[in-house]
Design a protein around this motif. Structure first.
Motif, short mmCIF file in Angstrom:
data_model
loop_
_atom_site.label_atom_id
_atom_site.label_comp_id
_atom_site.label_asym_id
_atom_site.label_seq_id
_atom_site.Cartn_x
_atom_site.Cartn_y
_atom_site.Cartn_z
N VAL A 9 0.86 -1.18 0.00
CA VAL A 9 0.00 0.00 0.00
C VAL A 9 0.89 1.24 0.00
CG1 VAL A 9 -1.71 1.30 1.32
CG2 VAL A 9 -1.84 -1.20 1.25
N VAL A 10 0.48 2.26 -0.74
CA VAL A 10 1.25 3.50 -0.77
C VAL A 10 1.05 4.25 0.55
CG1 VAL A 10 1.64 5.69 -1.97
CG2 VAL A 10 0.89 3.68 -3.26
N ALA A 11 2.11 4.34 1.32
CA ALA A 11 2.07 5.09 2.57
C ALA A 11 3.50 5.49 2.88
CB ALA A 11 1.50 4.23 3.69
N THR B 12 -4.84 -5.54 4.68
CA THR B 12 -5.11 -4.46 3.73
C THR B 12 -6.56 -4.60 3.26
OG1 THR B 12 -4.47 -5.77 1.81
CG2 THR B 12 -2.72 -4.54 2.91
N GLU B 72 -9.00 1.57 1.77
CA GLU B 72 -7.65 1.28 2.29
C GLU B 72 -7.22 2.42 3.21
OE1 GLU B 72 -5.34 -1.39 2.21
OE2 GLU B 72 -4.78 0.07 3.73
N VAL B 74 -4.68 2.86 5.03
CA VAL B 74 -3.27 3.21 5.11
C VAL B 74 -2.87 4.20 4.00
CG1 VAL B 74 -0.93 2.25 5.00
CG2 VAL B 74 -2.69 1.08 6.31
N PHE B 75 -3.62 4.21 2.90
CA PHE B 75 -3.33 5.17 1.83
C PHE B 75 -4.06 6.48 2.11
CE2 PHE B 75 -4.57 7.02 -2.38
CZ PHE B 75 -3.31 7.44 -2.75
#
Lengths: 88, 299
Positions: A9-11, B12, B72, B74-75
């Motif tokens: 995931v993009v973080a 996720t 999501e 976390v994004f």
């Protein structure tokens, strides 16, 4: 390969890797989109190391990165590669 | 072989959907390979995600057709931008048309994505409108809240519009998030770094006790699955709970009583003390907590 695989995931300090079929079985394509500039040699080294360890011919890896360290990049590439087999 | 527990919080959005639905049944719409990324984030030079932070599609749950939306967290804090919001709305509009057995909203969001301010706000109102169309079509909407971001801001409101809210203790639900309150009103009003306080005020247990969530489950995707598949709104397609005038008056009376009983209360600890369970609450499993609510006549 039936479905493309997405891993990660993009973080902050993390990245996502999308794996798709490429056009040429003898090549592995990488497309890196990163928010951290000036690290091209490091990317080159990590990706070269990855392709010598895994049979990735004919695959295309697309990456969205938000400043992940080289170790995390390598880990996600390996996870994305393995997720092709498990189909998740 | 025993099924390995899959933490809802740790998973996720994609993993949650895969574990929640019947194995292999999920068909994603507008998947990552379509690269529907946010033009607003790109314009700001901010990192984008292949799915703009939300997974939508159709699958089967206990053999029944369902449409799923999974954010999501976390994004970008699961925040709703233009593309993200359009995907959620599109999935709901399709649900209103196709009438699956249920819609599952795996909410994990701080609300509107501030980089996309107006587009995000507009998206939230479109999601709300679409949600009403789904409900009007007789399709129950389940909100599953157990992710890292919880359900705040516009998505907190969307969660409360759903027919059934299932939460884990780790899940959080509210309007303004802790950090927003602290920024606007000061640390004396709310200390967002006090994790215990944040969870006492916004966590699954107090939300369940106050009737804002209808089910409290363990932090396990299988537990969320069971909460949905055993709910009468899922098992009995004839079961409609349309709001009647009497129903609305009952709810109004319940909320008035709550306001009267808990006026000025700033911490759930006061409520637990009043119910005679003090600090034990934090140690209760969801099963023990549900039994406690049952025995206290609060279920």
């Amino acid at each position: 390969m039936e479905h493309p695989a997405l891993f990660g995931v993009v973080a902050s300090g993390n990245l996502e890797v999308l794996v798709e079929s490429g056009s040429d079985k003898t090549l592995c394509d990488f497309e890196v989109d990163t928010s951290a500039h000036g690290f091209a040699p490091v990317w080159q080294a990590v990706l070269e190391d990855f392709v010598t360890r895994y049979p990735v011919g004919g695959l295309k890896f697309s990456i969205h990165d938000a400043g992940a360290t080289p170790a995390v990049v390598h880990l996600r590439l390996v996870q994305a590669f393995h997720s092709l087999d498990s189909g998740s | 072989m025993m099924q390995r527990r899959c933490s809802f919080r740790e998973a996720t959005a994609r993993q949650r959907v895969a574990h929640l639905l019947d194995p292999g049944s999920f068909m994603e719409w507008l998947g990552p390979e379509q690269r529907l990324t946010s033009p607003h984030l790109a314009a700001l030079g901010a990192p984008v995600a292949f799915d703009d932070g939300v997974v939508i599609g159709a699958g089967r749950l206990h053999g029944e057709s369902v449409i799923v939306v999974a954010q999501e967290g976390v994004f970008n804090g699961g925040a709703v931008g233009e593309i993200h919001g359009a995907k959620v709305r599109g999935a709901l509009m399709r649900a209103a048309r196709e009438k699956p057995r249920a819609v599952l909203m795996l909410v994990d969001s701080g609300g509107v994505r501030l980089h996309e301010a107006n587009a995000g706000l507009l998206a939230i109102s479109e999601i709300m409108r679409a949600l009403f169309l789904v409900q009007e079509a007789g399709v129950p909407v389940f909100a599953l809240v157990g992710g890292t971001c919880g359900a705040f801001g516009g998505m907190g409101i969307v969660t409360r519009l759903c027919d059934v809210v299932v939460m884990s203790e780790e899940g959080r639900l509210g309007l303004s998030g802790p950090e927003v309150i602290e920024t606007v009103k000061g640390v004396e009003e709310f200390d967002s770094r006090d994790r215990a306080l944040v969870w006492r005020v916004t966590g699954g247990k107090i939300r369940r006790a106050l009737g804002e969530a209808q089910q409290l489950v363990e932090d396990d995707v299988a537990a969320f699955r069971e909460a949905v598949t055993t709910h009468t709104r899922f098992t009995d397609p004839q079961c409609h709970e349309a709001w009647s005038e009497e129903g609305l008056e009952r709810e109004q009376a319940r909320l008035s009583a709550r306001r009267r009983d808990y006026e000025g209360v700033r911490d759930a600890q006061v409520i637990w003390n009043g119910l005679g369970v003090g600090r034990q609450v934090a140690l209760m499993t969801s099963e023990e907590f549900n039994r406690f609510l049952q025995e206290a006549g609060l279920a």
